[in-house]
Scaffold this motif. Structure first.
Motif, PDB file in Angstrom:
ATOM      1  N   THR A   1       0.856  -1.187   0.000  1.00 47.32           N
ATOM      2  CA  THR A   1       0.000   0.000   0.000  1.00 47.32           C
ATOM      3  C   THR A   1       0.886   1.228   0.000  1.00 47.32           C
ATOM      4  OG1 THR A   1      -1.690  -1.188   1.240  1.00 47.32           O
ATOM      5  CG2 THR A   1      -1.861   1.212   1.171  1.00 47.32           C
ATOM      6  N   ARG A   2       0.591   2.141  -0.906  1.00 45.20           N
ATOM      7  CA  ARG A   2       1.407   3.339  -1.037  1.00 45.20           C
ATOM      8  C   ARG A   2       0.515   4.579  -1.081  1.00 45.20           C
ATOM      9  NH1 ARG A   2       5.173   2.433  -6.091  1.00 45.20           N
ATOM     10  NH2 ARG A   2       3.231   1.652  -6.992  1.00 45.20           N
TER      11      ARG A   2
ATOM     12  N   ILE B   1       5.901  16.052  -5.844  1.00 48.33           N
ATOM     13  CA  ILE B   1       5.134  14.812  -5.983  1.00 48.33           C
ATOM     14  C   ILE B   1       5.999  13.674  -5.444  1.00 48.33           C
ATOM     15  CG2 ILE B   1       3.952  13.244  -7.577  1.00 48.33           C
ATOM     16  CD1 ILE B   1       3.616  15.579  -9.495  1.00 48.33           C
ATOM     17  N   ALA B   2       5.381  12.808  -4.656  1.00 51.09           N
ATOM     18  CA  ALA B   2       6.127  11.687  -4.099  1.00 51.09           C
ATOM     19  C   ALA B   2       5.189  10.513  -3.873  1.00 51.09           C
ATOM     20  CB  ALA B   2       6.799  12.087  -2.776  1.00 51.09           C
ATOM     21  N   ILE B   3       5.751   9.295  -3.956  1.00 43.29           N
ATOM     22  CA  ILE B   3       5.031   8.070  -3.608  1.00 43.29           C
ATOM     23  C   ILE B   3       5.677   7.521  -2.340  1.00 43.29           C
ATOM     24  CG2 ILE B   3       4.418   5.742  -4.321  1.00 43.29           C
ATOM     25  CD1 ILE B   3       4.452   6.665  -7.178  1.00 43.29           C
ATOM     26  N   ARG B   4       4.874   7.370  -1.278  1.00 41.01           N
ATOM     27  CA  ARG B   4       5.377   6.986   0.029  1.00 41.01           C
ATOM     28  C   ARG B   4       4.788   5.638   0.440  1.00 41.01           C
ATOM     29  NH1 ARG B   4       7.297  11.600   2.905  1.00 41.01           N
ATOM     30  NH2 ARG B   4       7.010  13.554   1.748  1.00 41.01           N
ATOM     31  N   SER B   5       5.499   4.945   1.265  1.00 48.32           N
ATOM     32  CA  SER B   5       5.022   3.671   1.801  1.00 48.32           C
ATOM     33  C   SER B   5       3.901   3.935   2.799  1.00 48.32           C
ATOM     34  CB  SER B   5       6.162   2.912   2.484  1.00 48.32           C
ATOM     35  OG  SER B   5       5.673   1.762   3.131  1.00 48.32           O
ATOM     36  N   LEU B   6       2.856   3.057   2.756  1.00 48.51           N
ATOM     37  CA  LEU B   6       1.736   3.203   3.673  1.00 48.51           C
ATOM     38  C   LEU B   6       1.368   1.865   4.313  1.00 48.51           C
ATOM     39  CD1 LEU B   6      -0.061   5.550   4.661  1.00 48.51           C
ATOM     40  CD2 LEU B   6      -1.768   4.864   2.980  1.00 48.51           C
ATOM     41  N   ASN B   7       2.328   0.955   4.380  1.00 47.31           N
ATOM     42  CA  ASN B   7       2.074  -0.321   5.056  1.00 47.31           C
ATOM     43  C   ASN B   7       2.167  -0.091   6.561  1.00 47.31           C
ATOM     44  OD1 ASN B   7       1.810  -1.756   2.655  1.00 47.31           O
ATOM     45  ND2 ASN B   7       4.017  -2.051   2.494  1.00 47.31           N
ATOM     46  N   VAL B   8       1.021  -0.219   7.249  1.00 48.19           N
ATOM     47  CA  VAL B   8       0.987   0.104   8.676  1.00 48.19           C
ATOM     48  C   VAL B   8       1.727  -0.943   9.493  1.00 48.19           C
ATOM     49  CG1 VAL B   8      -1.155   1.377   8.440  1.00 48.19           C
ATOM     50  CG2 VAL B   8      -1.239  -1.066   8.949  1.00 48.19           C
TER      51      VAL B   8
END
Length: 1412
Positions: free
Chosen positions: A183-184, A216-223
């Motif tokens: 998930t990002r 603009i950036a894509i970030r990690s969203l793995n909780v």
């Protein structure tokens, strides 16, 4: 679909530009269902597609709502202590040298992650910090980041600085999920660093560290991976960010609009605000595309830089370019020809040439867009900056089919994102600046017939056949079955209709037992297995037989017809009766038609003089039997029947020549015809109401002979306008035109029937043209003065069709006003009068007697739907009548005959915005020509002679006799506001005017007796037992005790007010009451002083004077000056006065406090001098006022204030749980500690210490001097009242018992009964303080620092300075002496600076400022 076509489809759903289409009805096709109001400005919202919950984020709050917008959870998110130059406090070991202040938290990003059950909430505080809250309960944190305790991870600023950290900077985002389960979070945020308007100016070089956040950036969203949460997800991280280099940032100022997902791509729409000032070839709207990689099997994530492509967007050309993107709505596109990830790019790619498209719709003030595809139609929803929601129904060629609008929020802009309800796409969620709104996309139930339903051109609405109603598709039962719901795509032709055979039945025929055949056309379900019946009304129905037709939409039915005995009665004067026949399916009427029963015999009987013509011209098949002279329905005996009305005989006597008497001559008769000579007007509006005038010959002898129809619809003749020519040369008929049957322009036949004559054939008849209705597009001005008569101008089209027009303003209780048509595009209307000023009130117009609703189709250019005009509603605001003042300080107009006179006239502030041509100045009967005009003043010039009239005063003639002096009775003129003493003086003037003044008696030595009747008289005195009391003082007896005066405050932009004063008020008291009226809602420190104001009375248009306490007219009595009062100047009721600041150069001593050397008094002389100077019989009228007479008033006042006093003591002497008095606890502990050190064990001593230090030193001072805390004026009366309350508080804190007697002061007696209870409250308070937990010195210092910060800006420093100044001025001499005696202050010359401050403040401290 080729790429170019695909882009155009996207563009017309993206850009808010519209082409103009005319000739459509504009009615409300929307309906607000639910509203949730937010106290704070809203920022973002999101809808959970599974639970249907709505999440609303506003400034400092986040709400969780259900699908109907009912509040479930509310959580506060701000304000917080922050500084834009400080790192987020969540960053370990973060320090900041800049001061932090309470900062509002604006929501920048609100995204739902249903798979991980979290809500991503990002705010503007803490450098754009994001929280992960629980999806089912947003008040709870789902994942704490950075984690605390044993789970700490390494945190960098880039993991915390995510969203834009400024309220006005944009942020968009998306939740991305790959096939590998990663998930990002895709985030686009406006750069707010150095060089932008967002970045603070007082920064240092160390503050440049905040420049590193990418656009603009894509970030990690793995909780589950907290160590990588919010990181750039891949290594190296530069491959997953889009960051503009610092040197080119000024040319790339990105403002993000929306991020959305289409298939396997994510899109980001933005604007480059750096191009706003460039030429049109430089579009600033940009659409970027990034591959999501959600179909690949590989575990590694797709890099942002491998697939990033951006292109410019441009709508319009040839000098008309819409180059700023406002709102985006994601459309359903066809499959991409290029798979995501097929292209591998070394770097982000930008296309040089923009994608261009032409606008589909144009309008101003649009802010939001949403698009839906409904039944092969495209529906576009548009939000506006003024809180309106428009709905456009586009046809397949993208032209406008219909347009509807509704106001969802008054004067609140619609947010640029709108979303359909995921559980029911017939509802639309939208957000305004303070509201969340759920709107039903169509209001179908307003249409009552199938033709109306489908004719509205609303793709959401269709005809529910078996329920016989217009509805949304889902609201119709069995809508999925064929023919149950008729959509717009099927067309109006598919509406159910029926043809009855036969449709006309002769009464004389034998129809018993026969059936009528019914053919049902249109879209109707198969009725074979349903109960179908024919209903003829009056409870009579028969069962129908259904005959299906294979592969055809039509259906055949047959029903037994009514027996003749159940036929309805024929209406009087008619030869036919109509029976409404309805087809009912399962008891519901679905289609209907008419069967006509006619009687030819009645046709001939009703028109006896023209029986033949009437019989053969009727629409029934009737025949004229010449043998029986009757109208019959059978043609069996055809040799005696006539079928053509031309065969009917009509006799006209021929002109006879004169003949001699006694001779005979044959008379010849010929057939006669009537003639219509003229019909006018030949055109009018669709909505009818036009008065049609028909002139001709032989148009009937009686009004009842006439029938006029227009296109088959009756035109109502007016009996009072029916004129029969006396010489039978020309008759006149006038009738009111009906509305057109169809809402479109058309030409119809005018049919005039009289005495049974038929209508002429269409080739010889007069034709009337229905034209588009008049359209009112603008009304100006939109304000009027309450007296009415202001000329309003209406602009629009087709006004040449208007014969008469009137205007009505609702809710003002006045009659309508008649307007005048000036041209085909201009109408003028005088505004009606109103009783008082009002808020906006609706305005209605009646055109040709018909209410104007704005539904006309004569608009040849698309109107602005933010204007109320095209809904038929206008609004008008009533203001008070304007006030004007002569700008002449002398207040006298001097005019020399023969010379021009120029007046400078000041305008009082009003909301009318009057135009120069609306002013008219008259001096007497002579007009004064306006020569100059601006917002505040205008000049007018006159050359004529001026005259004045004597001002009428309220005078009374009284008959007076002087008893005992041998003088005749005289008539004396007095004013009804004169005191008794003034009346005596006028009587003396009348009787003794020819004698030396030394021989006059004094007025006070005379008795004035009034003989009300022959046996009723009384002595009149200034003061007696009937005298009224006011604030403990007696008022002089006059006819009028109170007056209402109208006061304007010149030079301060305030509206005029009515102030209530007394006859006996001094001028200074009047000024104080005026100040109270004007400044009662402002802090006292902003009030001017009464002595710094001039009060001017305008006795007439050319007579005014300055009123002062003391002037040349002041009366002297026993060596003392009597202060001038309202009565002294004889100011009448409703007098006009103006108050203004004194000219600083005016040194006139009109202020009592400046006249220290004068002796003066107000109403009566002091008692001590009366005892010395007045005679004994006059002393008897002066009685000593005893304090006991005030006891009743004191007790009443105490009862009124008791509840407030109890609450005050409770507030002071109680310990709130949320705010314990730490400072009091700390100080009382200090006192107890000192008592222990000194061996003091007496509890009374410790009680006295605490009482002296807190209640007496602090609270009593505040109670007696509220001006220390509040910006108010403490008057002497208020000081006396507060002293009583303060004394009660002192007694409550005392440990000694009160010893009261008859000689005790009143302020101690009043609260004697309550003091014991108050003492218990004090003891209980001291005990509770003692039982509190002790505080350390560090805790006390922290508490004091926090309290100081919390109330830093809540105290009025100006008021504090004013108190210091009063103290310094009082002890000015001592202060100066002390400063001169001190060597240090003497060296710096502080004593001279102190004196300069005193002089400066004395000269300029009180002025009427803009803040006041």
């Amino acid at each position: 679909m080729p790429p170019s076509e695909r882009v155009q489809l996207l563009l017309w759903e993206v850009f808010l530009v519209v082409f103009i289409n005319s000739k459509h009805h504009y009615v409300s096709g929307l309906e607000v269902q639910q509203i949730f109001k937010s106290a704070d400005p809203t920022n973002n919202f999101a809808v959970n597609e599974v639970s249907n919950k709505v999440y609303l984020a506003s400034v400092n709050r986040i709400y969780q709502l259900d699908g109907n917008l009912s509040l479930e959870i509310e959580e506060k998110t701000g304000p917080v202590l922050d500084n834009m130059l400080c790192h987020a406090p969540q960053l370990p070991h973060a320090s900041c040298e800049h001061p932090k202040v309470l900062t509002d938290n604006y929501n920048k990003l609100l995204q739902l992650d249903r798979d991980q059950h979290v809500v991503v909430v990002c705010g503007s505080v803490y450098q754009g910090f994001c929280e992960l809250r629980k999806l089912e309960n947003v008040s709870e944190i789902a994942v704490e980041f950075p984690p605390q305790g044993d789970h700490k991870v390494t945190v960098f600023p880039s993991m915390l600085n995510i969203a834009a950290n400024h309220p006005n900077a944009s942020t968009v985002g998306l939740i991305l999920r790959s096939s590998g389960g990663n998930t990002r979070l895709l985030v686009g945020a406006t750069y707010t660093g150095v060089g932008t308007a967002f970045f603070p100016k007082n920064h240092s070089k160390e503050d440049l560290r905040f420049e590193n956040t990418p656009e603009i950036a894509i970030r990690s969203l793995n909780v589950n991976e907290l160590s990588r949460l919010f990181t750039y997800d891949i290594n190296p991280s530069e491959d997953n960010v889009f960051k503009i280099k610092q040197e080119v940032k000024p040319k790339n100022k990105l403002s993000f609009v929306q991020a959305f997902i289409q298939k396997t791509y994510s899109y980001i729409a933005m604007n480059n605000d750096a191009n706003l000032g460039e030429k049109e070839s430089q579009p600033n709207s940009i659409l970027a595309r990034i591959c999501l990689d959600n179909k690949t099997k590989r575990k590694e994530c797709k890099k942002l830089t491998e697939s990033y492509i951006q292109m410019g967007l441009q709508c319009g050309s040839d000098g008309s370019v819409f180059n700023r993107l406002l709102s985006v709505f994601s459309a359903r596109l066809q499959s991409e020809h290029l798979d995501c990830g097929a292209a591998h790019l070394q770097h982000p790619l930008a296309l040089r040439n923009p994608l261009k498209a032409s606008p589909v719709f144009e309008s101003s003030g649009l802010t939001a867009v949403a698009v839906a595809s409904v039944n092969d139609h495209t529906i576009v929803f548009l939000g506006t900056a003024t809180g309106r929601l428009q709905k456009l129904n586009l046809l397949k060629n993208l032209t406008l089919g219909s347009q509807k609008a509704i106001r969802v929020a008054s004067r609140e802009s619609v947010h640029h994102i709108m979303s359909f309800d995921p559980s029911d796409n017939n509802y639309l969620y939208l957000m305004t600046s303070h509201q969340m709104i759920r709107v039903k996309v169509a209001k179908c139930d307003q249409y009552k017939t199938c033709n109306q339903c489908l004719g509205a051109v609303d793709a959401y609405c269709g005809w529910c056949t078996l329920e016989s109603r217009c509805s949304l598709q889902r609201e119709c039962t069995d809508w999925k079955q064929p023919h149950f719901w008729i959509s717009l795509s099927e067309g109006i032709d598919m509406c159910p209709s029926m043809t009855i055979t036969p449709s006309e039945i002769n009464l004389a025929s034998d129809f018993k037992g026969k059936n009528v055949g019914i053919l049902i056309n249109g879209s109707v379900p198969d009725l074979n297995r349903t109960k179908v019946e024919c209903d003829y009304g009056n409870g009579v129905s028969t069962e129908a037989t259904v005959y299906g037709i294979d592969s055809a939409p039509s259906q055949i039915h047959s029903c037994p017809f009514l027996p003749k005995e159940k036929y309805p009665e024929f209406p009087p004067g008619q030869d036919h009766v109509t029976i409404r026949t309805t087809i009912k399916v399962n008891g519901m009427s679905i289609v209907w038609g008419n069967v006509t029963i006619y009687d030819c015999e009645r046709t001939g009987m009703f028109n006896a003089k023209t029986a033949c013509t009437s019989c053969l011209n009727t629409k029934w098949k009737c025949y004229w039997n010449v043998k029986t002279y009757a109208c019959v329905s059978s043609n069996l005996d055809s040799k005696d029947l006539l079928e053509d009305s031309a065969s009917c005989p009509k006799l006209i006597p021929a002109t006879l020549d004169p003949i001699a008497s006694g001779t005979t001559q044959d008379i010849i008769f010929s057939l006669a015809n009537t003639e219509t000579l003229q019909i006018e007007p030949l055109s009018g509006p669709l909505e009818g109401g036009t008065l049609l005038t028909i002139q001709g010959r032989n148009l009937g002898r009686r009004f009842s002979d006439i029938t006029v129809s227009i296109g088959g619809v009756g035109c109502r003749p007016l009996q009072d306008r029916y004129i029969v020519s006396e010489v039978r040369t020309q008759d006149t008929i006038k009738c009111t035109m009906p509305a057109a049957l169809l809402p479109k322009a058309e030409t119809v036949q005018v049919c005039v029937q009289f005495e049974g004559n038929p209508c002429p054939s269409s080739s010889n008849s007069t034709m009337y043209t229905y034209m588009e209705n008049p359209v009112i597009s603008e009304i100006s001005p939109k304000t009027s003065h309450v007296s009415g008569g202001r000329i309003l101008t209406l602009k629009g089209q087709e006004f040449n069709l208007i014969q008469n027009i009137s205007m009505v303003v609702l809710r003002i209780g006045k009659e309508p006003t008649i307007c005048a048509v000036q041209s085909p595009t201009v109408i003028t209307c005088p505004s009606p009068a109103a009783s008082n000023s009002t808020e906006e009130q609706p305005v209605k117009f009646y055109i040709n007697g018909v209410l104007y609703t704005g539904d006309g189709s004569a608009v040849h250019s698309l109107p602005d739907y933010d204007d109320e005009s095209h809904t038929g509603s206008f609004y008008m605001h009533y203001c008070e009548d304007p006030h004007f003042y002569i700008a002449n300080k002398e207040r006298w107009i001097k005019h020399h005959h023969g010379e021009p006179l120029t007046l400078v006239i000041m305008k009082a502030r009003n909301c009318l915005d009057l135009r120069p041509e609306e002013y008219k100045v008259m001096i007497g009967s002579i007009p004064c020509e306006i020569s100059f005009n601006n917002e505040k003043v205008f000049h007018c010039t006159i050359n004529g002679s001026l005259s004045s009239t004597e001002r009428q005063l309220p005078v009374i003639n009284i008959n007076v006799s002087f008893q005992g002096c041998g003088m005749d009775s005289l008539t004396v003129r007095v004013m009804n506001t004169d005191t008794i003493c003034q009346v005596k003086e006028k009587i003396l003037e009348a009787f003794y005017k020819n004698l030396p003044f030394s021989q006059w008696p004094r007025a006070e030595d005379l008795d004035l007796e009034w003989f009300a009747s022959s046996n009723d008289s009384c002595i009149l005195r200034d003061l007696d037992d009937t005298t009224l009391m006011e604030d403990g003082r007696k008022k002089l007896n006059t006819v009028l005790h109170y007056k209402n005066i109208n006061v304007s405050f010149q030079g301060c932009g305030m509206d005029s007010l009515t102030v209530r004063v007394m006859n006996t008020d001094t001028i200074c008291q009047v000024k104080e009451k005026i100040l109270e009226a004007f400044y009662k809602n402002l802090p006292f420190s902003q009030w001017p002083r009464a002595e710094d104001l001039d009060l001017e009375w305008f006795a007439s248009s050319n007579d005014s004077r300055i009123l002062r306490d003391l002037d040349d007219t002041t009366l002297m009595e026993d060596g003392r000056k009597k202060l001038n009062t309202v009565l002294h100047y004889k100011v009448p009721e409703e007098a006009s006065l103006a108050i203004s600041l004194k000219d600083k150069r005016d040194n006139t001593l009109g202020r009592v406090k400046d006249l220290d050397t004068e002796k003066y008094f107000h109403l009566v002389l002091p008692n001590d001098e009366l005892m010395e100077n007045k005679k004994s019989h006059r002393q008897g009228h002066r009685k000593k006022v005893l304090p006991e007479i005030y006891l009743t008033r004191l007790l009443s006042t105490k009862g009124t204030l008791q509840k407030f006093l109890d609450d005050l003591f409770q507030a002071i002497l109680s310990i709130p749980e949320d705010k314990p008095p730490f400072a009091v606890k700390y100080f009382f502990d200090f006192l107890e500690e000192q008592a222990d050190k000194r061996g003091i064990t007496d509890p009374d001593t410790l009680h006295i210490w605490k009482t002296n230090s807190l209640p007496l030193r602090f609270w009593v001072n505040i109670l007696k001097n509220p001006q220390f805390v509040f910006d108010i004026d403490k008057t002497d009366h208020m000081d006396a009242c507060l002293s009583v309350i303060a004394q009660a508080f002192i007694d409550a804190c005392s440990i000694s018992d009160l010893q009261l007697g008859k000689d005790s002061p009143t302020n101690k007696l009043l609260y004697a009964k309550e003091i014991p209870e108050y003492k218990k409250t004090v003891q209980r308070y001291y005990q509770q303080i003692q039982e509190m937990m002790p505080l350390s010195e560090q805790e006390m210092n922290a508490h004091l620092a926090e309290e100081s910060r919390k109330y830093r800006n809540e105290f009025n420093t100006n008021s504090a300075l004013a108190e210091i100044y009063k103290y310094a001025k009082r002890y000015q001499t001592q202060v100066v002496n002390a400063l001169e005696a001190n060597p240090t202050t003497k060296r710096t010359q502080l004593q001279h600076k102190f004196q300069q401050v005193i002089a400066l403040v004395e000269d300029n401290i009180y002025e009427c400022s803009s803040e006041a």
